[in-house]
Design a protein around this motif. Sequence first.
Motif, PDB file in Angstrom:
ATOM      1  N   LEU A  16      37.329  32.878  35.990  1.00  0.00           N
ATOM      2  CA  LEU A  16      38.436  33.320  36.827  1.00  0.00           C
ATOM      3  C   LEU A  16      39.305  34.346  36.102  1.00  0.00           C
ATOM      4  O   LEU A  16      39.723  35.348  36.689  1.00  0.00           O
ATOM      5  CB  LEU A  16      39.258  32.086  37.214  1.00  0.00           C
ATOM      6  N   ALA A  17      39.564  34.113  34.808  1.00  0.00           N
ATOM      7  CA  ALA A  17      40.375  35.056  34.037  1.00  0.00           C
ATOM      8  C   ALA A  17      39.686  36.415  33.978  1.00  0.00           C
ATOM      9  O   ALA A  17      40.344  37.457  34.075  1.00  0.00           O
ATOM     10  CB  ALA A  17      40.626  34.508  32.628  1.00  0.00           C
ATOM     11  N   ALA A  18      38.354  36.417  33.828  1.00  0.00           N
ATOM     12  CA  ALA A  18      37.614  37.679  33.805  1.00  0.00           C
ATOM     13  C   ALA A  18      37.755  38.401  35.148  1.00  0.00           C
ATOM     14  O   ALA A  18      37.977  39.613  35.201  1.00  0.00           O
ATOM     15  CB  ALA A  18      36.143  37.419  33.492  1.00  0.00           C
ATOM     16  N   MET A  19      37.649  37.625  36.218  1.00  0.00           N
ATOM     17  CA  MET A  19      37.800  38.201  37.567  1.00  0.00           C
ATOM     18  C   MET A  19      39.207  38.787  37.742  1.00  0.00           C
ATOM     19  O   MET A  19      39.383  39.888  38.262  1.00  0.00           O
ATOM     20  CB  MET A  19      37.534  37.098  38.598  1.00  0.00           C
ATOM     21  N   LEU A  20      40.228  38.061  37.273  1.00  0.00           N
ATOM     22  CA  LEU A  20      41.612  38.520  37.438  1.00  0.00           C
ATOM     23  C   LEU A  20      41.888  39.768  36.600  1.00  0.00           C
ATOM     24  O   LEU A  20      42.580  40.684  37.039  1.00  0.00           O
ATOM     25  CB  LEU A  20      42.594  37.402  37.061  1.00  0.00           C
ATOM     26  N   GLN A  21      41.322  39.804  35.384  1.00  0.00           N
ATOM     27  CA  GLN A  21      41.518  40.978  34.521  1.00  0.00           C
ATOM     28  C   GLN A  21      40.876  42.208  35.137  1.00  0.00           C
ATOM     29  O   GLN A  21      41.420  43.311  35.081  1.00  0.00           O
ATOM     30  CB  GLN A  21      40.861  40.733  33.164  1.00  0.00           C
ATOM     31  N   SER A  22      39.693  41.991  35.682  1.00  0.00           N
ATOM     32  CA  SER A  22      38.988  43.091  36.314  1.00  0.00           C
ATOM     33  C   SER A  22      39.767  43.591  37.530  1.00  0.00           C
ATOM     34  O   SER A  22      39.871  44.799  37.775  1.00  0.00           O
ATOM     35  CB  SER A  22      37.599  42.597  36.716  1.00  0.00           C
ATOM     36  N   LEU A  23      40.323  42.644  38.263  1.00  0.00           N
ATOM     37  CA  LEU A  23      41.139  42.981  39.425  1.00  0.00           C
ATOM     38  C   LEU A  23      42.355  43.808  38.995  1.00  0.00           C
ATOM     39  O   LEU A  23      42.683  44.826  39.605  1.00  0.00           O
ATOM     40  CB  LEU A  23      41.580  41.679  40.110  1.00  0.00           C
ATOM     41  N   ARG A  24      43.005  43.378  37.905  1.00  0.00           N
ATOM     42  CA  ARG A  24      44.177  44.112  37.419  1.00  0.00           C
ATOM     43  C   ARG A  24      43.797  45.539  37.032  1.00  0.00           C
ATOM     44  O   ARG A  24      44.491  46.503  37.356  1.00  0.00           O
ATOM     45  CB  ARG A  24      44.800  43.390  36.217  1.00  0.00           C
ATOM     46  N   MET A  26      41.328  47.291  38.170  1.00  0.00           N
ATOM     47  CA  MET A  26      41.039  48.088  39.366  1.00  0.00           C
ATOM     48  C   MET A  26      42.309  48.508  40.084  1.00  0.00           C
ATOM     49  O   MET A  26      42.406  49.621  40.598  1.00  0.00           O
ATOM     50  CB  MET A  26      40.135  47.308  40.315  1.00  0.00           C
ATOM     51  N   VAL A  27      43.301  47.609  40.117  1.00  0.00           N
ATOM     52  CA  VAL A  27      44.576  47.958  40.762  1.00  0.00           C
ATOM     53  C   VAL A  27      45.233  49.096  39.995  1.00  0.00           C
ATOM     54  O   VAL A  27      45.748  50.042  40.591  1.00  0.00           O
ATOM     55  CB  VAL A  27      45.507  46.717  40.837  1.00  0.00           C
ATOM     56  N   GLN A  28      45.174  49.040  38.656  1.00  0.00           N
ATOM     57  CA  GLN A  28      45.784  50.103  37.846  1.00  0.00           C
ATOM     58  C   GLN A  28      45.041  51.419  38.040  1.00  0.00           C
ATOM     59  O   GLN A  28      45.645  52.484  38.095  1.00  0.00           O
ATOM     60  CB  GLN A  28      45.767  49.707  36.361  1.00  0.00           C
ATOM     61  N   ARG A  29      43.742  51.335  38.148  1.00  0.00           N
ATOM     62  CA  ARG A  29      42.919  52.540  38.246  1.00  0.00           C
ATOM     63  C   ARG A  29      43.052  53.228  39.602  1.00  0.00           C
ATOM     64  O   ARG A  29      43.005  54.444  39.702  1.00  0.00           O
ATOM     65  CB  ARG A  29      41.465  52.142  37.991  1.00  0.00           C
ATOM     66  N   GLY A  30      43.146  52.450  40.648  1.00  0.00           N
ATOM     67  CA  GLY A  30      43.265  53.023  41.995  1.00  0.00           C
ATOM     68  C   GLY A  30      41.914  53.474  42.535  1.00  0.00           C
ATOM     69  O   GLY A  30      40.924  53.501  41.809  1.00  0.00           O
ATOM     70  N   PRO A  31      41.874  53.845  43.808  1.00  0.00           N
ATOM     71  CA  PRO A  31      40.601  54.153  44.464  1.00  0.00           C
ATOM     72  C   PRO A  31      40.000  55.510  44.094  1.00  0.00           C
ATOM     73  O   PRO A  31      38.814  55.738  44.342  1.00  0.00           O
ATOM     74  CB  PRO A  31      40.959  54.113  45.958  1.00  0.00           C
ATOM     75  N   TYR A  38      35.637  51.008  46.439  1.00  0.00           N
ATOM     76  CA  TYR A  38      36.818  50.414  45.801  1.00  0.00           C
ATOM     77  C   TYR A  38      37.370  49.268  46.653  1.00  0.00           C
ATOM     78  O   TYR A  38      37.557  48.151  46.174  1.00  0.00           O
ATOM     79  CB  TYR A  38      37.877  51.503  45.613  1.00  0.00           C
ATOM     80  N   PHE A  39      37.610  49.545  47.914  1.00  0.00           N
ATOM     81  CA  PHE A  39      38.179  48.503  48.771  1.00  0.00           C
ATOM     82  C   PHE A  39      37.166  47.375  49.009  1.00  0.00           C
ATOM     83  O   PHE A  39      37.552  46.213  49.123  1.00  0.00           O
ATOM     84  CB  PHE A  39      38.673  49.094  50.099  1.00  0.00           C
ATOM     85  N   ASP A  40      35.891  47.733  49.050  1.00  0.00           N
ATOM     86  CA  ASP A  40      34.861  46.697  49.226  1.00  0.00           C
ATOM     87  C   ASP A  40      34.919  45.669  48.099  1.00  0.00           C
ATOM     88  O   ASP A  40      34.888  44.462  48.323  1.00  0.00           O
ATOM     89  CB  ASP A  40      33.460  47.322  49.240  1.00  0.00           C
ATOM     90  N   VAL A  41      34.974  46.170  46.853  1.00  0.00           N
ATOM     91  CA  VAL A  41      34.971  45.244  45.711  1.00  0.00           C
ATOM     92  C   VAL A  41      36.269  44.441  45.672  1.00  0.00           C
ATOM     93  O   VAL A  41      36.249  43.219  45.462  1.00  0.00           O
ATOM     94  CB  VAL A  41      34.772  46.007  44.373  1.00  0.00           C
ATOM     95  N   LEU A  42      37.407  45.105  45.859  1.00  0.00           N
ATOM     96  CA  LEU A  42      38.685  44.373  45.842  1.00  0.00           C
ATOM     97  C   LEU A  42      38.700  43.272  46.895  1.00  0.00           C
ATOM     98  O   LEU A  42      39.129  42.145  46.638  1.00  0.00           O
ATOM     99  CB  LEU A  42      39.853  45.327  46.105  1.00  0.00           C
ATOM    100  N   ARG A  43      38.224  43.609  48.070  1.00  0.00           N
ATOM    101  CA  ARG A  43      38.194  42.620  49.156  1.00  0.00           C
ATOM    102  C   ARG A  43      37.321  41.435  48.771  1.00  0.00           C
ATOM    103  O   ARG A  43      37.685  40.274  48.985  1.00  0.00           O
ATOM    104  CB  ARG A  43      37.662  43.269  50.436  1.00  0.00           C
ATOM    105  N   ALA A  44      36.146  41.748  48.193  1.00  0.00           N
ATOM    106  CA  ALA A  44      35.229  40.669  47.792  1.00  0.00           C
ATOM    107  C   ALA A  44      35.849  39.790  46.719  1.00  0.00           C
ATOM    108  O   ALA A  44      35.705  38.568  46.723  1.00  0.00           O
ATOM    109  CB  ALA A  44      33.912  41.268  47.292  1.00  0.00           C
ATOM    110  N   MET A  45      36.573  40.409  45.775  1.00  0.00           N
ATOM    111  CA  MET A  45      37.216  39.628  44.711  1.00  0.00           C
ATOM    112  C   MET A  45      38.260  38.676  45.279  1.00  0.00           C
ATOM    113  O   MET A  45      38.299  37.496  44.924  1.00  0.00           O
ATOM    114  CB  MET A  45      37.915  40.576  43.726  1.00  0.00           C
TER     115      MET A  45
END
Length: 194
Positions: A16-24, A26-31, A38-45
């Motif tokens: 879960l921590a790996a998933m959350l870090q990756s999410l963070r 991606m949010v910092q990086r932007g689409p 980008y939105f596909d992966v974020l939605r899936a996460m």
Amino acid sequence: MAHASIRIIHDEHAALAAMLQSLRMMVQRGPGNEPEPYFDVLRAMLFYIDEFPERLHHTKETELLFPPLRARAPQLRETLDRLDQDHARGEAAVRELQHLLLAWELLGESRRAAFEVAAQRYLDFYLEHMRLEETVILPEAEKLLTAEDWQALDAAFASNCDPLTGKYPRDPVYDRLYTRIVMRAPAPIGVGAG
Ligand SMILES: [Fe+2]
Ligand SMILES: [Fe+2]
């Protein structure tokens, strides 16, 4: 040797921590120039976090691990209350985040900041929640629970489902979803370029 149930909690926290870090990340990086993947992966996460940890991980803690610990360690009551409250509001929080993401995706830039702020808040909340479990609750459990407690816990955790309610048995669809996310998300969780 670590108890099987503690090991399962650690493993799920790590995933879960790996998933959350990756999410963070991606949010910092932007689409960038590729909003669709980008939105596909974020939605899936977010969907994964909503489905798997919210239902299976928290349920195991709240219904199986915390009650014997409450009985043996009254000094932990406040901390356990707080963690139970976190579990109770986690599902609503991740649903809200999914909604804010859709708003950004479908309505555009004017809704981006609201998602970003909520996402950072959610990630901080979640990581702090797991830190508290890792540093306070699990060590106390190892000290205070009896052999009988562990036998019951390990048996319940081994099947990775909640014998009290009979709900949510382990289902391979979550593993497939996790793998799909990993194939498309950036490190540390994924092998994709992001
Ligand atoms: Fe928890
Ligand atoms: Fe946890």
